[in-house]
Design a protein around this motif. Structure first.
Motif, PDB file in Angstrom:
ATOM      1  N   ILE A  33       0.852  -1.196   0.000  1.00  0.00           N
ATOM      2  CA  ILE A  33       0.000   0.000   0.000  1.00  0.00           C
ATOM      3  C   ILE A  33       0.889   1.248   0.000  1.00  0.00           C
ATOM      4  CG2 ILE A  33      -1.724   1.331   1.291  1.00  0.00           C
ATOM      5  CD1 ILE A  33      -2.762  -1.374   2.372  1.00  0.00           C
ATOM      6  N   SER A  34       1.939   1.217   0.798  1.00  0.00           N
ATOM      7  CA  SER A  34       2.855   2.349   0.856  1.00  0.00           C
ATOM      8  C   SER A  34       3.567   2.540  -0.481  1.00  0.00           C
ATOM      9  CB  SER A  34       3.874   2.155   1.983  1.00  0.00           C
ATOM     10  OG  SER A  34       4.578   3.349   2.221  1.00  0.00           O
ATOM     11  N   THR A  35       3.921   1.458  -1.136  1.00  0.00           N
ATOM     12  CA  THR A  35       4.572   1.558  -2.443  1.00  0.00           C
ATOM     13  C   THR A  35       3.645   2.216  -3.463  1.00  0.00           C
ATOM     14  OG1 THR A  35       5.977  -0.340  -1.995  1.00  0.00           O
ATOM     15  CG2 THR A  35       5.645   0.241  -4.310  1.00  0.00           C
ATOM     16  N   ALA A  36       2.381   1.831  -3.460  1.00  0.00           N
ATOM     17  CA  ALA A  36       1.409   2.448  -4.378  1.00  0.00           C
ATOM     18  C   ALA A  36       1.241   3.931  -4.069  1.00  0.00           C
ATOM     19  CB  ALA A  36       0.070   1.728  -4.287  1.00  0.00           C
ATOM     20  N   ALA A  37       1.141   4.281  -2.788  1.00  0.00           N
ATOM     21  CA  ALA A  37       1.001   5.682  -2.393  1.00  0.00           C
ATOM     22  C   ALA A  37       2.262   6.469  -2.741  1.00  0.00           C
ATOM     23  CB  ALA A  37       0.705   5.781  -0.900  1.00  0.00           C
ATOM     24  N   TYR A  38       3.428   5.851  -2.559  1.00  0.00           N
ATOM     25  CA  TYR A  38       4.690   6.505  -2.900  1.00  0.00           C
ATOM     26  C   TYR A  38       4.746   6.815  -4.400  1.00  0.00           C
ATOM     27  CZ  TYR A  38       9.699   7.375  -3.249  1.00  0.00           C
ATOM     28  OH  TYR A  38      10.922   7.948  -3.498  1.00  0.00           O
ATOM     29  N   ASP A  39       4.258   5.898  -5.214  1.00  0.00           N
ATOM     30  CA  ASP A  39       4.216   6.131  -6.662  1.00  0.00           C
ATOM     31  C   ASP A  39       3.326   7.330  -7.000  1.00  0.00           C
ATOM     32  OD1 ASP A  39       5.928   3.996  -7.034  1.00  0.00           O
ATOM     33  OD2 ASP A  39       4.346   2.605  -7.678  1.00  0.00           O
ATOM     34  N   GLU A  40       2.196   7.469  -6.311  1.00  0.00           N
ATOM     35  CA  GLU A  40       1.302   8.616  -6.515  1.00  0.00           C
ATOM     36  C   GLU A  40       1.986   9.917  -6.085  1.00  0.00           C
ATOM     37  OE1 GLU A  40      -2.022   8.807  -7.714  1.00  0.00           O
ATOM     38  OE2 GLU A  40      -1.764   6.732  -8.381  1.00  0.00           O
ATOM     39  N   PHE A  41       2.644   9.872  -4.947  1.00  0.00           N
ATOM     40  CA  PHE A  41       3.403  11.020  -4.444  1.00  0.00           C
ATOM     41  C   PHE A  41       4.488  11.419  -5.446  1.00  0.00           C
ATOM     42  CE2 PHE A  41       7.393  11.874  -1.956  1.00  0.00           C
ATOM     43  CZ  PHE A  41       7.108  13.173  -1.581  1.00  0.00           C
ATOM     44  N   GLN A  42       5.232  10.434  -5.944  1.00  0.00           N
ATOM     45  CA  GLN A  42       6.290  10.696  -6.917  1.00  0.00           C
ATOM     46  C   GLN A  42       5.727  11.295  -8.198  1.00  0.00           C
ATOM     47  OE1 GLN A  42       9.036  10.668  -4.817  1.00  0.00           O
ATOM     48  NE2 GLN A  42       9.995  10.152  -6.730  1.00  0.00           N
ATOM     49  N   ALA A  43       4.572  10.796  -8.639  1.00  0.00           N
ATOM     50  CA  ALA A  43       3.942  11.330  -9.846  1.00  0.00           C
ATOM     51  C   ALA A  43       3.616  12.811  -9.660  1.00  0.00           C
ATOM     52  CB  ALA A  43       2.683  10.535 -10.187  1.00  0.00           C
ATOM     53  N   PRO A  78       1.394   4.214   4.762  1.00  0.00           N
ATOM     54  CA  PRO A  78       1.958   5.489   4.342  1.00  0.00           C
ATOM     55  C   PRO A  78       1.128   6.665   4.852  1.00  0.00           C
ATOM     56  CG  PRO A  78       0.670   4.578   2.557  1.00  0.00           C
ATOM     57  CD  PRO A  78       0.685   3.553   3.652  1.00  0.00           C
ATOM     58  N   GLN A  79       1.764   7.814   4.894  1.00  0.00           N
ATOM     59  CA  GLN A  79       1.101   9.026   5.378  1.00  0.00           C
ATOM     60  C   GLN A  79       1.760  10.221   4.696  1.00  0.00           C
ATOM     61  OE1 GLN A  79       1.580   9.583   9.641  1.00  0.00           O
ATOM     62  NE2 GLN A  79      -0.511  10.355   9.795  1.00  0.00           N
ATOM     63  N   ILE A  80       0.940  11.200   4.329  1.00  0.00           N
ATOM     64  CA  ILE A  80       1.467  12.403   3.682  1.00  0.00           C
ATOM     65  C   ILE A  80       0.947  13.638   4.403  1.00  0.00           C
ATOM     66  CG2 ILE A  80      -0.386  12.561   1.971  1.00  0.00           C
ATOM     67  CD1 ILE A  80       1.818  13.470  -0.051  1.00  0.00           C
ATOM     68  N   PHE A  81       1.804  14.651   4.450  1.00  0.00           N
ATOM     69  CA  PHE A  81       1.474  15.924   5.086  1.00  0.00           C
ATOM     70  C   PHE A  81       1.773  17.049   4.105  1.00  0.00           C
ATOM     71  CE2 PHE A  81       2.856  12.954   8.288  1.00  0.00           C
ATOM     72  CZ  PHE A  81       1.970  13.127   9.327  1.00  0.00           C
ATOM     73  N   LEU A  82       0.851  17.981   4.005  1.00  0.00           N
ATOM     74  CA  LEU A  82       1.112  19.246   3.326  1.00  0.00           C
ATOM     75  C   LEU A  82       1.407  20.252   4.429  1.00  0.00           C
ATOM     76  CD1 LEU A  82       1.179  21.207   0.913  1.00  0.00           C
ATOM     77  CD2 LEU A  82      -1.296  21.498   1.223  1.00  0.00           C
ATOM     78  N   LEU A  83       2.621  20.767   4.411  1.00  0.00           N
ATOM     79  CA  LEU A  83       3.051  21.739   5.408  1.00  0.00           C
ATOM     80  C   LEU A  83       3.115  23.115   4.770  1.00  0.00           C
ATOM     81  CD1 LEU A  83       6.080  19.678   6.771  1.00  0.00           C
ATOM     82  CD2 LEU A  83       3.763  19.733   7.692  1.00  0.00           C
ATOM     83  N   GLU A  84       2.763  24.113   5.549  1.00  0.00           N
ATOM     84  CA  GLU A  84       2.935  25.494   5.097  1.00  0.00           C
ATOM     85  C   GLU A  84       3.397  26.322   6.282  1.00  0.00           C
ATOM     86  OE1 GLU A  84       0.782  28.973   2.455  1.00  0.00           O
ATOM     87  OE2 GLU A  84      -0.401  27.268   3.100  1.00  0.00           O
ATOM     88  N   ASN A  85       4.591  26.888   6.139  1.00  0.00           N
ATOM     89  CA  ASN A  85       5.184  27.717   7.189  1.00  0.00           C
ATOM     90  C   ASN A  85       5.189  27.011   8.541  1.00  0.00           C
ATOM     91  OD1 ASN A  85       5.555  29.724   5.229  1.00  0.00           O
ATOM     92  ND2 ASN A  85       3.493  30.494   5.582  1.00  0.00           N
TER      93      ASN A  85
END
Length: 108
Positions: A33-43, A78-85
């Motif tokens: 699952i993390s590999t699939a999410a990583y591919d989306e992130f990379q794209a 997997p987990q993703i964060f959008l950070l701003e400042n």
């Protein structure tokens, strides 16, 4: 734009504290699952000039744990964060990590 791999809490602090929007991805190299999410992130990263960093959760567990503690958001992988400042503006995990979801979050 280059993508960083964070190996220490000092590198995490430096990345998080930079100005502007940036993406932080927590990745488990043994999880499909993390590999699939990583591919989306990379794209997304390949098509957009946004600073980004990856934490390998098994190899750099203290850094991964520091993210959960710092932002008071339960660890997932997997987990993703959008950070701003230095602040989390959006986060999601698992199958919800798609190029389209990242694009929408960044545009909001």
């Amino acid at each position: 734009m280059s993508q960083k791999q964070l190996h220490s809490t000092e590198e995490l602090d430096q990345f998080v504290n930079e100005n502007g929007k940036r993406l932080l991805f927590k990745h488990s190299t043994i999880c499909p699952i993390s590999t699939a999410a990583y591919d989306e992130f990379q794209a997304y990263v390949q098509d957009n000039a946004m600073p980004s960093a990856v934490i390998l959760v098994r190899e750099d567990r203290p850094v991964s744990n520091a993210v959960a503690e710092r932002f008071e958001i339960k660890h997932e992988s997997p987990q993703i964060f959008l950070l701003e400042n230095g602040q989390v503006k959006w986060h999601t995990s698992h199958w919800k990590i798609t190029k389209d979801a990242i694009t929408q979050a960044v545009q909001e």
